[in-house]
Design an enzyme around this catalytic site. Structure first.
Site, PDB file in Angstrom:
ATOM      1  N   HIS A   1       0.842  -1.187   0.000  1.00  0.00           N
ATOM      2  CA  HIS A   1       0.000   0.000   0.000  1.00  0.00           C
ATOM      3  C   HIS A   1       0.887   1.251   0.000  1.00  0.00           C
ATOM      4  O   HIS A   1       1.092   1.880  -1.023  1.00  0.00           O
ATOM      5  CB  HIS A   1      -0.960  -0.030   1.196  1.00  0.00           C
TER       6      HIS A   1
ATOM      7  N   CYS B   1      -0.623   0.238   9.703  1.00  0.00           N
ATOM      8  CA  CYS B   1      -0.771   1.615   9.226  1.00  0.00           C
ATOM      9  C   CYS B   1      -2.173   1.896   8.706  1.00  0.00           C
ATOM     10  O   CYS B   1      -2.784   2.892   9.078  1.00  0.00           O
ATOM     11  CB  CYS B   1       0.268   1.920   8.151  1.00  0.00           C
ATOM     12  N   HIS B   2      -2.640   1.029   7.789  1.00  0.00           N
ATOM     13  CA  HIS B   2      -3.976   1.265   7.233  1.00  0.00           C
ATOM     14  C   HIS B   2      -4.813   0.007   7.199  1.00  0.00           C
ATOM     15  O   HIS B   2      -5.827  -0.037   6.511  1.00  0.00           O
ATOM     16  CB  HIS B   2      -3.863   1.872   5.821  1.00  0.00           C
ATOM     17  N   GLY B   3      -4.396  -1.041   7.929  1.00  0.00           N
ATOM     18  CA  GLY B   3      -5.232  -2.235   8.082  1.00  0.00           C
ATOM     19  C   GLY B   3      -5.265  -3.179   6.918  1.00  0.00           C
ATOM     20  O   GLY B   3      -6.332  -3.697   6.567  1.00  0.00           O
TER      21      GLY B   3
ATOM     22  N   PRO C   1      -6.436  -1.847   2.063  1.00  0.00           N
ATOM     23  CA  PRO C   1      -6.154  -0.993   0.911  1.00  0.00           C
ATOM     24  C   PRO C   1      -4.980  -1.427   0.024  1.00  0.00           C
ATOM     25  O   PRO C   1      -4.834  -0.889  -1.066  1.00  0.00           O
ATOM     26  CB  PRO C   1      -5.841   0.372   1.554  1.00  0.00           C
TER      27      PRO C   1
END
Lengths: 416, 184, 252
Positions: free
Chosen positions: B124, B148-150, B163
């Site tokens: 990502h 960080c963003h799953g 993501p």
């Protein structure tokens, strides 16, 4: 002079908003140049090209160099051994410095011989001296960067000179060093300034060319341009002559780079800097030797002024004196071709500076001391006494009518 | 180019074409020279010999137990080496047919199914996913989880949720023998 | 008259300095090296033998810090040889996950292992004298290869009037004539696999060839490139001269 109409629409668009093409046409193509220039006039353009080579190679070296006492020497060796073509770029930069000074010294002596410093070219000459001073500062700091024994000890000796300044000297030295001896802070700031100064030189060169294009070029006869027939356009005549001269120069320059890359250097600089061990002979690079000799020639105090301070003053004075040359030399005749006495002393000056270089390369012992003193004395005598005296008492040879007249006469003589 | 009066001897046309030839020939040779001269300047910015020497790393796999994972550094980035359990391998292969964000069968991602070797950088925005240590969260698919963003990665290192657009990168590697792998 | 006075003064004084300038050092015997001249190259057999001399004799005291084992590829050692040479040493690496430094076998990308941890350790082991690093020694000494060779074979008995203190050795070419290094090369100290007789002179020549390479590993490529570049420039400059003459014909 009407601006030419450019055929190419893009060129025309740009030129209407910023007339760079018209400028180039006027100053690089049509620029009226005396038709009798000799090869001694190649050295200006050569110097400009070497400056560009130094900046390009220097910027690339800067991508790989580390300005810290513990890493500088090794980073340069990494450039030599591991960076692709690093050895080539390093040797180009190292020998380019020597070539730069060789070319510039010839360029300066050309000016001295042909009176290129005289009216209306005084400012051109002064800017040239400023370029020389900036070059010397740049080269001195550049030599420190590899952090070899000579780098370190040369830096120590020369920065220590400033302690000779009365009252504030020692504080100035501490300020220069950023510490209590030459060390990483000194190296780091020399690196920063070494990167900066060439661009100052570049700006000075721009001013130098601007001044030149205002008064136009001198010529071997020293006689003013009087009619259009005296000149030819810069392009194609001098563009091709300068390019040919560049070819000859590159053969010499690259001959050193590829086959004798350490000819101008000192073996001691391949020993990493050691603050606890002084080399037996500390010498600067060859192009600074005459000034080093003048510095060391003053071995006696004058009244209460210590010898060390007089030496420093003499060293700077030897360059600064050049600034006053247009006013020291009052002869109306420019070129040494028509000044038979001046011409001979010119050659003695050349020999004298070479002798000064020889003295500078050797330890200040024995017979080198009186030799250096005599050579230094002559140097100042030449500029301060001889030249003003000659300009009053010398009887010059008659000057030719004009450049065209002289060239026609020479061609007729050759045909006969 | 300003032309001047030609005083060339003989046929002026021949003189002119000889002149043109010399101009073109010299120009061509000069241009070639300048081009060749530029190459060292450009190549000097390519990775130097000492950087290239560290471009590959040999790793000893002997100390790695089944179910254990190690992280090594390769070209400045982390590389995850996990010795997968039989269960993890089965699950990875079974999920070949699942709804994958970046479809890729497990056997394409490993040379020996026991050893999963991947660059430990989330596809990502470049964070390092958790899952190497036994105490790390492993995400919903038993592999790795990027905090960080799953992004969730499975036991084959494939992106399953979140993501990240691509599976964890497989670096070039080769087994020198059963217990040594050379990465890069 | 002033001209004559100045020139005579300068000439006389220059001549007066010449004896001092010349009396710097004893005449250095010139050797024939495979790597000198426009087409010079490092004789591979000699370089290999020299590496052996370095490893077995010099490496006990002298480091080679600027070289990595992988650099030996430049003188045609193959990858397997280099791996095995590197693997003969143990180097420090770490810290590991426990925060400790550890020793491991050398790999090609490691730098040559130094005999001492630092300069002070080197001095302590050598009565205060520091055996210099040899990576650049050929470039770092006036006289280069000829000097280092002369020094290695230049040990002799001190003349009657010179007292050499304990721990020092008389050498004809070292500045000051007294060197802290004992004569390092003895006949047969190394057994060359290619059968060459290991005389002191031979070992000196071989190790100097090796060290000339360590100081200038780029030399062969540099000279090759130089020949091509200079030939190219001669041609181009010739063409430029012809073009210059042609363009200027109009003016002359």
């Amino acid at each position: 002079m009407t601006a030419p109409t450019w055929k190419n629409p893009v060129v025309r668009w740009i030129d209407q908003r910023m007339p760079i093409f018209t400028l180039l046409q006027h100053d690089a193509v049509e620029y009226p140049t005396p038709k009798n220039l000799s090869y001694w006039w190649n050295f200006g353009s050569l110097a400009g090209i070497v400056l560009v080579i130094m900046i390009v190679t220097g910027v690339i070296l800067a991508m790989h160099y580390t300005p810290h006492g513990t890493m500088a020497f090794d980073s340069v060796e990494r450039i030599m051994r591991d960076v692709n073509y690093g050895w080539l770029i390093r040797y180009l930069h190292m020998n380019g410095a020597s070539m730069f000074f060789l070319v510039v010294y010839i360029h300066v002596f050309r000016g001295l011989y042909y009176g290129s410093y005289k009216a209306p070219r005084e400012l051109l000459w002064i800017i040239g001296v400023l370029i020389l001073l900036t070059m010397m500062a740049t080269a001195f700091m550049g030599y420190v960067l590899p952090w070899g024994q000579m780098s370190f000890w040369g830096a120590t000796v020369i920065t220590n000179l400033f302690s000779a300044i009365p009252l504030v000297g020692p504080s100035i030295v501490t300020w220069l060093w950023g510490g209590f001896s030459v060390d990483t802070p000194t190296l780091n700031r020399f690196y920063s300034l070494h990167y900066l100064l060439p661009f100052i030189i570049f700006a000075f060169v721009f001013l130098h060319l601007w001044a030149l294009h205002t008064s136009k070029s001198n010529n071997p006869l020293g006689v003013d341009v009087k009619q259009p027939g005296d000149t030819i356009p810069f392009h194609p005549y001098y563009t091709i002559k300068d390019t040919f001269g560049l070819g000859v120069f590159m053969i010499i320059y690259l001959g050193f780079v590829f086959f004798a890359p350490n000819f101008f250097g000192e073996p001691d600089n391949y020993i990493p800097a050691n603050p606890l061990v002084t080399p037996s002979h500390i010498v600067p690079e060859w192009y600074l030797l005459p000034f080093y000799a003048i510095l060391r020639a003053i071995t006696f105090n004058i009244w209460f002024i210590p010898a060390k301070l007089i030496g420093v003053v003499a060293m700077f004075a030897s360059i600064l004196i050049l600034l006053f040359l247009p006013w020291l030399d009052r002869s109306k005749v420019r070129s040494a071709r028509f000044r038979p006495i001046y011409r001979q002393f010119f050659w003695i000056l050349v020999i004298d500076t070479i002798v000064l270089g020889y003295v500078g390369a050797n330890p200040p012992e024995g017979n080198f001391i009186p030799l250096g003193q005599v050579a230094t004395a002559y140097y100042f005598f030449h500029f301060l006494i001889l030249i003003p005296a000659l300009s009053l008492f010398e009887r010059p040879k008659p000057l030719p009518e004009s450049i065209s007249a002289a060239v026609t006469k020479a061609m007729a003589k050759e045909a006969a | 180019m300003t032309s001047t009066a030609t005083t060339a001897p003989g046929n002026p046309d021949e003189g002119q074409s000889r002149r043109d030839f010399l101009i073109v020939a010299t120009g061509a040779v000069g241009t070639v020279g300048v081009g060749i001269a530029c190459w060292p300047l450009i190549d000097s910015m390519n990775p130097s010999a000492d950087v290239l020497a560290l471009a590959s790393t040999e790793v000893s796999l002997a100390p790695v137990q089944v179910g254990q994972a190690i992280t090594i550094t390769w070209r400045g980035r982390p590389v995850f080496i996990r010795r997968r359990t039989a269960e993890e391998i089965k699950k990875a292969q079974a999920d070949d047919t699942a709804n994958l964000v970046d479809p890729q069968p497990d056997k394409e991602r490993v040379k020996k199914s026991e050893w999963l070797i991947m660059v430990g950088v989330c596809t990502h925005l470049g964070c390092i996913p958790l899952g190497q240590k036994p105490t790390d969260p492993k995400g919903e698919f038993g592999g790795w989880f990027c905090p960080c963003h799953g992004s969730h990665y499975d036991t084959s290192g494939r992106i399953r949720k979140g993501p990240a657009p691509k599976n964890l990168e497989i670096p070039p590697y080769a087994f020198l023998n059963d217990t040594t792998v050379k990465i890069g | 008259m002033t001209r004559k006075a100045v020139l005579s003064a300068l000439a006389a004084l220059v001549l007066a300095t010449l004896p001092a300038a010349a009396a710097e050092a004893p005449k250095l015997p010139k050797q024939a090296w495979s790597f000198e001249g426009v087409f010079g190259a490092f004789d591979r057999a000699s370089t290999r033998r020299g590496f052996m001399v370095y490893k077995q004799v010099c490496a006990a005291c002298h480091s080679l810090n600027l070289l990595a084992y992988r650099h030996l590829m430049g003188v045609d050692f193959n990858e397997a040889e280099i791996k095995s040479i590197a693997a003969t040493v143990e180097v420090q690496d770490g810290p590991n996950d426990a925060g400790e430094m550890f020793m491991r076998k050398g790999i090609p990308s490691d730098k040559f292992k130094a005999p001492f941890a630092n300069e002070k350790a080197a001095r302590a082991a050598n009565n205060g004298a520091y055996p210099p690093d040899l990576s650049l020694i050929i470039k770092a000494r006036k006289g280069g290869a000829d000097y280092v060779h002369a020094l290695l074979v230049g040990y002799k008995d001190a003349p009657a009037n010179v007292k050499v203190p304990d721990g020092m050795y008389y050498n004809a070419y070292f500045a000051g004539n007294q060197l802290a290094m004992a004569p390092p090369l003895n006949e047969g100290a190394v057994e060359y696999p290619d059968g060459t007789k290991a005389t002191v002179d031979q070992m000196a020549k071989d190790v100097v060839t090796f060290l000339a390479w360590t100081a200038e590993p780029e030399m062969e490529e540099r000279k090759r490139m130089g020949v091509k570049v200079l030939l190219f420039l001669l041609v181009l400059t010739g063409m430029l001269y012809a073009l210059k003459r042609m363009i200027w014909a109009a003016v002359h």
